[in-house]
Enzyme design. Sequence first.
Site, PDB file in Angstrom:
ATOM      1  N   ASP A 117      43.608  23.763   0.097  1.00 35.84           N
ATOM      2  CA  ASP A 117      45.136  23.029   0.323  1.00 35.84           C
ATOM      3  C   ASP A 117      44.730  21.751   0.440  1.00 35.84           C
ATOM      4  OD1 ASP A 117      46.524  25.163   0.470  1.00 35.84           O
ATOM      5  OD2 ASP A 117      46.900  25.923   2.600  1.00 35.84           O
ATOM      6  N   ASP A 136      50.992  26.868  -3.454  1.00 34.94           N
ATOM      7  CA  ASP A 136      52.122  26.936  -2.350  1.00 34.94           C
ATOM      8  C   ASP A 136      54.339  27.357  -2.651  1.00 34.94           C
ATOM      9  OD1 ASP A 136      50.241  28.793  -0.991  1.00 34.94           O
ATOM     10  OD2 ASP A 136      50.121  26.417   0.567  1.00 34.94           O
TER      11      ASP A 136
END
Length: 165
Positions: A117, A136
Amino acid sequence: MRIFYWAGFAAFLLDQVSKYIVIHLMDLSRIRAIDVMPPILNFRYGENRGINFGILGDAPDASRWVLIGLALVICVGVFFWMRRAKVGVLAQISAGLLVGGALANVADRVIYGYVLDFLNMSCCGINNPFVFNVADVFIFAGAIGLVFFVEDPKKAGKAAAKKHK
């Protein structure tokens, strides 16, 4: 179905390329933070071993394989649903984004053992501590798109019956 495949491929590719550029080429894994347009957009290095917002992040390594399996089952389910259902272009794109994003995160879990991330967004005096990735965004957008762009077959059948009366 071709639109579904292309949307999924594009989502997968964009996620993986963005991670490679930001994490490896820009060396975010070493420097840990890059302010892009503070506070709205920042790059912050994150390793997500759990699900959204790091939930289950402290679970044993076996949970990684459970999450991979669950994501693959969902992808296969959406794939077969798209093959059987008569849905429009926007629903096919939405399903493709969801599947492509999910498979990109699966690839991370297989390769690294966790999901990479790097996106962090804050605004209006609220400091958001969470990080996420492009996959995401695609998963979320795809799921919301399916909610809005897939017609309920019962309602569609009733509407067609009313038209022919």
